[in-house]
Every structure is written in C-alpha cells, then in structure tokens.
Design an enzyme around this catalytic site. Structure first.
Site, PDB file in Angstrom:
ATOM      1  N   VAL A  13       0.742  -1.271  -0.078  1.00  0.00           N
ATOM      2  CA  VAL A  13      -0.002   0.058   0.029  1.00  0.00           C
ATOM      3  C   VAL A  13       1.037   1.211  -0.090  1.00  0.00           C
ATOM      4  O   VAL A  13       0.445   2.366  -0.318  1.00  0.00           O
ATOM      5  CB  VAL A  13      -0.966   0.080   1.032  1.00  0.00           C
ATOM      6  CG1 VAL A  13      -0.479   0.346   2.524  1.00  0.00           C
ATOM      7  CG2 VAL A  13      -1.949   0.906   0.939  1.00  0.00           C
ATOM      8  N   SER A  14       2.172   0.927   0.300  1.00  0.00           N
ATOM      9  CA  SER A  14       3.154   2.193   0.436  1.00  0.00           C
ATOM     10  C   SER A  14       3.911   2.532  -0.863  1.00  0.00           C
ATOM     11  O   SER A  14       4.649   1.815  -1.339  1.00  0.00           O
ATOM     12  CB  SER A  14       4.031   1.916   1.684  1.00  0.00           C
ATOM     13  OG  SER A  14       5.226   3.029   1.427  1.00  0.00           O
ATOM     14  N   PRO A  15       3.821   3.625  -1.544  1.00  0.00           N
ATOM     15  CA  PRO A  15       4.359   4.065  -2.674  1.00  0.00           C
ATOM     16  C   PRO A  15       5.918   4.149  -2.560  1.00  0.00           C
ATOM     17  O   PRO A  15       6.828   3.904  -3.371  1.00  0.00           O
ATOM     18  CB  PRO A  15       3.726   5.218  -3.358  1.00  0.00           C
ATOM     19  CG  PRO A  15       3.144   5.816  -2.068  1.00  0.00           C
ATOM     20  CD  PRO A  15       2.642   4.742  -1.054  1.00  0.00           C
TER      21      PRO A  15
END
Length: 224
Positions: A13-15
C-alpha cells in the site's frame, strides 16, 4: 568479506516502499549486501505506534502528491497517482495481499520479488483493487506463478501459520523502531540500524561503507 544483512520491511500500500524496493533490488548485486524482503502490515505498525496516515493533514497531502510524482520520476519507478489516491489508500485493505505475499515467502521465496512488484504495479500503476480475489489471481499469474501454485497459496493465507508469520514480522519491524514504511534495517557490526524512508538509501550506503551511484546505478563491467 562478510555481506551486510539488509532487511526491507514493506507493505504494497506504500508507494515509498515500492521506490525503496526497486532501488535496493538494483543495488543487491552492486553492494556487498544480503538483501531480505520482509512483508509486513503497515496498518498494524500505524496502530501500534499511534501513527496517522500523512494524508490526514491536508497540507501534507497536497505536498505528497507532488513529492511522489517527483520521486517516481527520479527513481524511475512507474508510480501513477489517481485523482482519488488518498481515498483509495484509506479504503483498500492490503491484509489479504500481504498474507498472500507472506505465504509465498514461507513456501516459494523465489517468487517474492516479482510477486511484490506485480502487486505494486496493479495498485499503483493500474489502480486496481488488490483486495479483490480476481486481482490477486491476476497478479500471481503476471508474476509467473502457475494456477496450481496460486491455488495452494490461496488455501493457506487464512491459516494460523501465515497469519502469525505476518504478525510476527510486523512486530519485529516495530521492535526495530519502525513507525511507518519502508523500514530498512541494516545489521552492521553486530547491531541493527533502522533507516526510514526511500530517501535514506544513500545514507545507508555511506553507513555500511558502500558507494552510492544514484537511484539507477549502472552495473560495473567485469574486469578482463
């Protein structure tokens, strides 16, 4: 010469985790490191540490939209932001995806790198809902997993073994001091050292005595 163990704790979920992931993948055969991918659950870290999503602060959200675009271009990673990007992040649970990745880590670790990358592409480049089973199947197929193997992984993602492994990895990241992701832990001279964020990899290299060659290093030609 002993290689430095470098652990990358991440959630798809973390770019910023994707940026750090790709750069460390590029350096794993340039630096004298043993790179280990540690899939964890960002939601668990945020809850345990009392951290809040950065986009909850409007001015920071405004900045992040620009920062992610700049960083993606600089790191040459195809992160593409949708108009409702923060609503998508807050409205999508990656727990199923991270359990699927954890199941692969436990039983088919050779697929860990391509599988993680395909989840990021699906969510951050193609803007698909990776909490949906059909997208997990598509990601697995794209990463090179057979339908038989994918089915086996799907059968164990709700097992206590997989759930506990993801929980334990998340707790391990917290033990090292993680409060967000990516959390990079370098085991250097007998001690673990936490580096937070994809923009701390140059500092990581300096700390472990390796040369930073930019985010897209060219692999040195073998000496004749």
């Amino acid at each position: 010469m002993t290689r430095t163990l470098v652990e990358l704790f991440y959630d798809v979920v973390s770019p910023y985790s994707w940026l750090g992931f790709e750069v460390l993948c590029r350096y794993q055969h340039i630096w004298n490191i043993d790179l280990r991918f540690r899939p964890a659950f960002l939601g668990g870290i945020m809850q345990a540490t009392g951290n809040k999503p950065p986009a909850m602060l409007p001015k920071r959200a405004e900045y992040l939209l620009k920062d992610i675009k700049r960083m993606a271009k600089y790191y040459q990673v195809p992160v593409k932001l949708s108009e409702n990007v923060f609503q998508r992040i807050l409205g999508t649970s990656t727990l199923g995806a991270m359990r699927f990745i954890t199941a692969a880590e436990m039983t088919q670790p050779q697929y860990l790198e391509p599988l993680s990358r395909e989840f990021w592409i699906r969510f951050w480049s193609q803007h698909e809902d990776i909490s949906q089973p059909e997208n997990i199947l598509a990601v697995a197929r794209q990463a090179g997993l057979s339908s038989e193997l994918t089915q086996k992984l799907l059968e164990i993602i709700s097992s206590p073994a997989v759930k506990n492994r993801l929980k334990e990895t998340t707790e391990e990241a917290i033990k090292y001091g993680a409060f967000g992701m990516p959390a990079v832990v370098a085991h250097f001279k007998g001690e673990p050292h936490l580096f937070f964020g994809s923009d701390r990899l140059e500092l990581l290299g300096s700390f472990i005595g390796e040369k930073w060659l930019g985010p897209v290093p060219s692999v040195p030609s073998p000496k004749m």
